[in-house]
Motif scaffolding. Structure first.
Motif, short mmCIF file in Angstrom:
data_model
loop_
_atom_site.label_atom_id
_atom_site.label_comp_id
_atom_site.label_asym_id
_atom_site.label_seq_id
_atom_site.Cartn_x
_atom_site.Cartn_y
_atom_site.Cartn_z
N ASP A 1 3.62 -9.27 -7.16
CA ASP A 1 2.64 -8.21 -7.37
C ASP A 1 3.12 -7.25 -8.46
O ASP A 1 4.29 -7.27 -8.86
CB ASP A 1 2.43 -7.43 -6.08
CG ASP A 1 1.84 -8.29 -4.97
OD1 ASP A 1 1.08 -9.22 -5.29
OD2 ASP A 1 2.15 -8.03 -3.79
N ILE B 1 7.23 -2.73 -10.63
CA ILE B 1 6.62 -1.44 -10.95
C ILE B 1 6.99 -1.14 -12.40
O ILE B 1 8.18 -1.09 -12.75
CB ILE B 1 7.13 -0.32 -10.03
CG1 ILE B 1 6.83 -0.65 -8.56
CG2 ILE B 1 6.48 1.02 -10.41
CD1 ILE B 1 7.39 0.37 -7.58
N VAL C 1 2.46 1.73 -3.43
CA VAL C 1 1.49 2.26 -4.39
C VAL C 1 1.37 3.77 -4.21
O VAL C 1 1.37 4.53 -5.18
CB VAL C 1 0.12 1.58 -4.23
CG1 VAL C 1 -0.92 2.25 -5.13
CG2 VAL C 1 0.21 0.10 -4.57
N PRO D 1 -2.23 4.63 -10.26
CA PRO D 1 -1.76 3.32 -10.70
C PRO D 1 -2.87 2.27 -10.66
O PRO D 1 -3.86 2.38 -9.94
CB PRO D 1 -0.66 2.96 -9.69
CG PRO D 1 -0.35 4.23 -8.96
CD PRO D 1 -1.60 5.03 -8.98
N THR D 2 -2.66 1.23 -11.47
CA THR D 2 -3.44 0.01 -11.38
C THR D 2 -2.59 -1.02 -10.66
O THR D 2 -1.39 -1.14 -10.93
CB THR D 2 -3.80 -0.52 -12.79
OG1 THR D 2 -4.57 0.47 -13.47
CG2 THR D 2 -4.59 -1.81 -12.71
N VAL D 3 -3.20 -1.76 -9.74
CA VAL D 3 -2.43 -2.67 -8.88
C VAL D 3 -2.92 -4.10 -9.01
O VAL D 3 -4.12 -4.36 -8.94
CB VAL D 3 -2.52 -2.23 -7.40
CG1 VAL D 3 -1.65 -3.12 -6.53
CG2 VAL D 3 -2.12 -0.77 -7.25
N ASP E 1 0.83 -1.21 0.00
CA ASP E 1 0.00 0.00 0.00
C ASP E 1 0.86 1.26 0.00
O ASP E 1 0.57 2.23 -0.70
CB ASP E 1 -0.93 0.01 1.21
CG ASP E 1 -1.94 -1.13 1.19
OD1 ASP E 1 -2.06 -1.78 0.13
OD2 ASP E 1 -2.60 -1.36 2.21
N ILE F 1 2.55 -3.05 -9.99
CA ILE F 1 1.98 -1.70 -10.02
C ILE F 1 2.16 -1.17 -11.44
O ILE F 1 3.29 -1.08 -11.94
CB ILE F 1 2.67 -0.76 -9.02
CG1 ILE F 1 2.49 -1.27 -7.59
CG2 ILE F 1 2.12 0.66 -9.15
CD1 ILE F 1 3.26 -0.46 -6.55
N SER G 1 4.43 5.50 -5.56
CA SER G 1 4.43 5.48 -7.02
C SER G 1 3.48 6.53 -7.58
O SER G 1 3.80 7.23 -8.54
CB SER G 1 4.04 4.09 -7.53
OG SER G 1 4.96 3.11 -7.09
#
Length: 260
Positions: A214, A196, A149, A160-162, A146, A216, A152
């Motif tokens: 994950d 990222i 994000v 952003p899209t996560v 979190d 971002i 970023s």
């Protein structure tokens, strides 16, 4: 100062031989012997950025993305009767604005990778592709997804899209500007917890998710807009007296309802 001298300064910082074989860095349109009245720096060479440079009194437009990779045909004033590259080349030639790009040779430079680390406030520990390839490896320590994000979004001025559950600490982060492409496989092999990047396809993201990585997504343009400033700083360091402008380029997409 001449146009070819501007190209030489940039090529010294971002050697052209480090670009991919399909890439077109350097001077694509213009007279290399023309005297420079001013330089505008931007992410994209498009009719609008060429016109903006001209309005500011700059007869050189330096961008990250080349105006075209293959010579456009035909070259007409409007995109609908030509192409973006064709219209950009036409407008540049008509207005006397030389087009210069530093693309994949900039992407893999130390300066570009250092910039990512500085923007995100994370120490760099190496490259995603060793010894001199693309992508930066960053140490996020105990920072949760979190928080990364939020960093970023602030650093790259975007929404952003996560892909990820949140609430946990990814540890090692791989930053790769633009399109992720096959670099996701490198990230999995390097054991990173988070990527990222600018953009990535569904199946690439699914592969990351299955490997517990994950992602971002900043947007291709958002992830590379800071390179316009990097190009400008590089020229200012080499020629402090040269007039240099960084163009303000809004994102060409936004999260619906946010206006950002």
């Amino acid at each position: 100062m001449r146009v070819d001298e501007v190209v030489g300064m940039l090529a010294e910082a971002f050697p052209l031989e480090r670009a991919e074989g399909w890439d077109r860095p350097g001077l694509s349109v213009g007279d290399p012997l023309a005297e420079v009245s001013g330089v505008a720096c931007a992410l994209d060479a498009m009719p609008s950025t060429v016109e903006q440079a001209h309005e500011l009194g700059c007869n050189v437009l330096v961008t990250h993305h080349p105006a075209f990779l293959d010579a456009p045909f035909p070259m007409t004033p409007e995109v609908r009767t030509s192409s973006v590259g064709g219209a950009t080349a036409f407008v540049a030639a008509r207005l006397g604005v030389s087009l210069v790009a530093m693309h994949t040779n900039l992407d893999r430079s130390d300066a570009a990778l250092d910039l990512a680390a500085d923007l995100l406030g994370l120490p760099q520990t190496g490259r995603l592709q060793e010894p001199d390839g693309y992508g930066a490896l960053l140490d996020a320590g105990a920072l949760a997804l979190d928080e990364l994000v939020a960093r970023s979004a602030s650093a790259f001025r975007c929404v952003p899209t996560v892909w990820g559950a949140g609430g946990h600490a990814p540890g090692t982060v791989a930053f790769c500007s633009g399109s992720l492409g096959g670099f996701g496989t490198d990230a999995i092999r390097r054991g990173v917890g988070l990527v990222i990047t600018g953009e990535a396809g569904y199946h690439r993201l699914s592969e990351l998710a299955c490997a517990g990585v994950d992602a971002i997504l900043l947007g291709h343009d958002a992830s590379e807009r800071p390179y316009a400033g990097l190009l400008a700083r590089t020229l200012r360091d080499a020629a402090p007296d040269m007039r240099i402008q960084v163009l303000d380029e809004p994102l060409r997409w936004h999260a619906w309802g946010t206006g950002e």
